[in-house]
Every structure is written in structure tokens, then in C-alpha cells.
Design an enzyme around this catalytic site. Structure first.
Site, PDB file in Angstrom:
ATOM      1  N   GLU A   1      -0.150  -8.775  -1.696  1.00 31.99           N
ATOM      2  CA  GLU A   1      -0.792  -8.796  -0.511  1.00 31.99           C
ATOM      3  C   GLU A   1      -2.128  -8.113  -0.702  1.00 31.99           C
ATOM      4  OE1 GLU A   1       1.036  -7.114   3.267  1.00 31.99           O
ATOM      5  OE2 GLU A   1       0.882  -5.233   2.619  1.00 31.99           O
TER       6      GLU A   1
ATOM      7  N   GLU B   1      -1.737   4.776   3.704  1.00 32.02           N
ATOM      8  CA  GLU B   1      -2.017   3.822   3.367  1.00 32.02           C
ATOM      9  C   GLU B   1      -3.615   2.859   3.065  1.00 32.02           C
ATOM     10  OE1 GLU B   1       1.988   4.255   5.337  1.00 32.02           O
ATOM     11  OE2 GLU B   1      -0.396   4.919   5.264  1.00 32.02           O
TER      12      GLU B   1
ATOM     13  N   HIS C   1       6.130   4.270  13.730  1.00 32.96           N
ATOM     14  CA  HIS C   1       6.909   4.409  12.534  1.00 32.96           C
ATOM     15  C   HIS C   1       5.646   6.033  11.698  1.00 32.96           C
ATOM     16  CE1 HIS C   1       5.646   1.483  10.410  1.00 32.96           C
ATOM     17  NE2 HIS C   1       6.203   2.028   8.779  1.00 32.96           N
TER      18      HIS C   1
ATOM     19  N   HIS D   1      13.193   4.602  14.061  1.00 28.60           N
ATOM     20  CA  HIS D   1      13.061   5.306  12.177  1.00 28.60           C
ATOM     21  C   HIS D   1      14.310   6.568  11.769  1.00 28.60           C
ATOM     22  CE1 HIS D   1      10.642   6.429   8.499  1.00 28.60           C
ATOM     23  NE2 HIS D   1      10.791   5.159   8.600  1.00 28.60           N
TER      24      HIS D   1
ATOM     25  N   ARG E   1       2.574   7.922  10.758  1.00 33.06           N
ATOM     26  CA  ARG E   1       2.298   9.106  10.793  1.00 33.06           C
ATOM     27  C   ARG E   1       0.988   9.356  11.746  1.00 33.06           C
ATOM     28  NH1 ARG E   1       3.911  11.920   5.850  1.00 33.06           N
ATOM     29  NH2 ARG E   1       5.044  10.631   3.841  1.00 33.06           N
TER      30      ARG E   1
ATOM     31  N   ASP F   1       1.073  -1.462  -0.058  1.00 31.76           N
ATOM     32  CA  ASP F   1      -0.128   0.133  -0.264  1.00 31.76           C
ATOM     33  C   ASP F   1       0.637   1.576   0.324  1.00 31.76           C
ATOM     34  OD1 ASP F   1       0.821  -0.309   2.443  1.00 31.76           O
ATOM     35  OD2 ASP F   1      -0.674  -1.318   3.382  1.00 31.76           O
TER      36      ASP F   1
END
Length: 398
Positions: free
Chosen positions: A136, A150, A227, A260, A229, A114
């Protein structure tokens, strides 16, 4: 569980037809590399022409992973820029990939997951009338804003892709509910399980990670990754404060946190964890090292989708730092527990499982609901069947 037989079987064709075909595999991030590596190797084992294109969406993180999986990108789009937005990435991938589609004329494009790279690759293929296979496929959280961007990326990919390689029956059902043609959906398992199983056969830690594992022997290792958003700012800050306080108040617990490189993560991690005893902030590590760390964990805390798929193969319990998940199979199987965006809930779950380790011990016996390690073989078999069916058209076009 896994059914690779389409409702309408591809028509037979000559073996030479599909061997003349060309498959373009597009990737740009670490998760894409991990999950597409078994597919790339299987395509090449079957002597299919395979062109690996790297978007470079996460170039610094990607290159070591490509080397670790013994993959060399044939072409790099080199789209990485400092502080880039999803729109920046999408526009550059579209522009640069389109030129490659014109010159290379692939018969199939394979994308994974994604990411913005996957979305841009799907749009580029659709606009050039090139079939796209989506590895996926069918993950859904039910909230278009979480995970962001995503969830929207994967929904749009499903509308434009031709072949949908779903990891689980639940993923297939999601696609059918959205009226994706059932004959183009295949339940294959997730190739991340293939990668984990392959790596575990000869797993070795770097000297740095071996020293860290040795130094924390006898402690309950809490492994953290975060990590996403939607976790930035307040949510991430409060979660990290809960974890810091939990570790500091228990002398037999330590934290291992591969941080990250996103500035939004680095800044908060350094502020909250700076110079704290039994808290180990480390740079991003290779896949072998990450598996070594997870394998040594007492408990994993993460907002990563990939970790939700990897933890079951290692028999490790997972607290998911998400309000919802597109991978409910992990929680349904009993491997993971959903924390939500609530630091109080995280605090409660950490304390409960420290006092009573019944759930932590039970996870070791649970099979991975995301696959059995043969997803890549299933995916490539379907690709071969599909390209064989289209072989005459490919010859006419040439």
C-alpha cells in the site's frame, strides 16, 4: 491497470535459493491484518519461510482478527500500553524488533500502510540493512498533518523502503514524483480487495449481528465508523450531533455504530447517542460481522481509509468524514463523496441523498478502483523474483 513487471527485471536464480530465504511480516493493527493476511497465506503456499511478528499496537482489537484470518503470530512484541502515544509505540517496536532481526536474520521485511508499527519496522530494517517491502505504498493526502500521524509515517516509509507495492497507478505516480526509483515500484492492487472477496464467499454473521440485522429490517441502515485523531473533540461532536438529528427526524432510518474503544470516541458517542431510539451502539466486531453490516447498509459514513477501499467491493455509497483523502480513486470513480470537516456539509449530503437516491443506486454498478482480488499473488511473485536475484548473497552470508 496492474503491472508487476519492473523496469529492470530481476536476474534469474535457482529456485532453492529463494526457498531458503526468510520473510518477516510485521503487523500490529486490524487494517494491517486484513491487508497482509492474503500475502501471508500466499507466501506460505509458495513454501517461503514466513515469520509473522505482531507488535501488539492494538492488541485487544488485533487478536480476534488474527484468529478470524487463521493466522497465528510467531512472535509478539507486546508493546500495547494504556494511553500510549505514537512515540511510545515507535520506541518499543524499534527496541524489541531489533533483537528479533539479530536472532532471526530475515532476508526481507514486509510492512503495510502507514501505522507507527509499519514506520518502526521500516526504520529497524533500514538500520540493519535488511530490504523492506511496503504494501500500500504511495498514498498521499497532500497535507502532512492530515491524517495525523499517518501521512508523515507513509512518507518516511517511502524514503527507507526498498520495494514499493502500490495499489493504483496514482499511487505509483506519487512515488515517482518523490524520486523513488521507478524500477522498485510495482502496481499490484490492494490486498484488502483479496480479503473482502475471500470473506464474501462464505460470509456468516454472528448471532448478535444477525439479530441486529433482523431487528432493523425495513429501515434505511446508516452505518458509521469514526476514530481518526484529527476528528476528536469539536469536529467529531458536531458530526455525531448531525447524524443523531438526522436519524431522529426520520422514522425509516436507523444508525449502526461499531464504536472504537478509544476513550475520545467512546465518551462522545455515549454522550450524544445515549438511549436514543433507532440508534444502535455496538462494540467493535470481527471482520465477517463488519462486512455483514456494511453489506446491509443503505449508506456508510466513515473517516476510515480501509472503508474507502472496502465499500466499492460491496457496491455501497460512502460519505467520507475527511477534509482530504489519500484515496481519491473512490471519489473519482463515483463511489464516495468527500464531506470535509464541515457538519453543515454532512447535514446537506445526508438530506440530499435521502430525498434522491440516484447516486446511492448508481454505486452498485461501479467496479472497485483499488483492485481485482489478485494483489497478494502479484506481491509474492515480485518477492520471489527479488529473493531469487539475491539468493547467492544469502547463501554466502549463511
Amino acid at each position: 491497470m496492474f503491472d508487476t513487471t519492473p523496469t529492470r527485471s530481476p536476474a534469474p536464480g535457482r529456485v532453492s535459493d529463494y526457498r531458503r530465504a526468510k520473510v518477516l511480516v510485521l503487523l500490529g493493527t486490524r487494517p494491517e491484518t486484513i491487508k497482509l493476511a492474503p500475502v501471508i497465506h500466499r507466501l506460505r503456499e509458495r513454501s517461503l519461510q514466513t515469520l509473522v511478528v505482531s507488535s501488539g499496537q492494538h492488541k485487544q482489537l488485533l487478536d480476534p482478527f488474527l484468529a478470524e484470518f487463521n493466522i497465528e503470530a510467531d512472535i509478539s512484541l507486546d508493546v500495547m500500553r494504556r494511553d500510549q502515544s505514537p512515540n511510545d509505540v515507535c520506541s518499543r517496536v524499534l527496541e524489541r524488533l531489533d533483537k528479533i532481526l539479530i536472532s532471526e536474520r530475515p532476508d526481507l521485511i514486509i510492512v503495510q500502510g502507514d501505522t507507527t508499527t509499519a514506520l518502526a519496522g521500516t526504520l529497524a530494517g533500514f538500520n540493519r540493512r535488511i530490504p523492506v517491502g511496503h504494501v500500500e505504498a504511495g498514498l498521499r493526502s497532500g497535507n502532512i498533518m492530515s491524517p495525523f500521524p499517518e501521512e508523515m509515517n507513509r512518507r518516511m516509509i517511502s524514503q527507507a523502503a526498498t520495494f514499493h507495492f502500490a495499489a493504483t497507478p496514482n499511487n505509483r505516480d506519487n512515488l515517482v514524483a518523490e524520486r523513488v526509483p521507478a524500477e522498485n515500484i510495482f502496481v499490484t492492487g490492494n490486498p484488502v480487495v483479496d480479503s473482502v472477496k475471500n470473506m464474501l464467499r462464505n460470509l456468516r454473521a454472528s448471532s448478535q449481528i444477525a439479530q441486529l440485522i433482523e431487528a432493523t429490517t425495513g429501515q434505511k441502515r446508516l452505518v458509521l465508523t469514526t476514530h481518526r485523531r484529527e476528528s476528536f473533540e469539536t469536529v467529531m461532536t458536531e458530526n455525531l450531533e448531525v447524524i443523531r438529528d438526522f436519524v431522529e427526524s426520520r422514522e425509516d432510518v436507523c444508525l449502526i455504530f461499531p464504536v472504537h474503544p478509544n476513550p475520545n470516541v467512546l465518551r462522545v458517542a455515549r454522550k450524544i447517542f445515549n438511549r436514543r431510539e433507532r440508534i444502535h451502539l455496538i462494540d467493535p466486531v470481527g471482520y465477517s460481522d463488519f462486512l455483514v453490516i456494511m453489506k446491509a447498509a443503505w449508506l456508510i459514513v466513515s473517516d476510515s481509509g480501509g472503508v474507502q477501499e472496502e465499500a466499492p467491493s460491496l457496491g455501497k455509497p460512502l460519505l467520507v468524514l475527511r477534509e482530504n483523502t489519500e484515496r481519491p480513486e473512490a471519489a473519482d470513480a463515483g463511489v464516495a463523496k468527500l464531506v470535509g470537516n464541515c457538519p453543515r456539509s454532512l447535514k446537506q449530503l445526508l438530506e440530499e441523498n435521502y430525498r434522491d437516491e440516484t447516486w446511492i443506486r448508481s454505486v452498485r454498478k461501479i467496479a472497485n478502483p483499488f483492485g481485482d482480488g489478485r494483489a497478494a499473488s502479484r506481491i509474492v511473485k515480485i518477492v520471489e523474483q527479488s529473493l531469487t536475484r539475491a539468493g547467492v548473497l544469502a547463501l554466502h552470508r549463511n
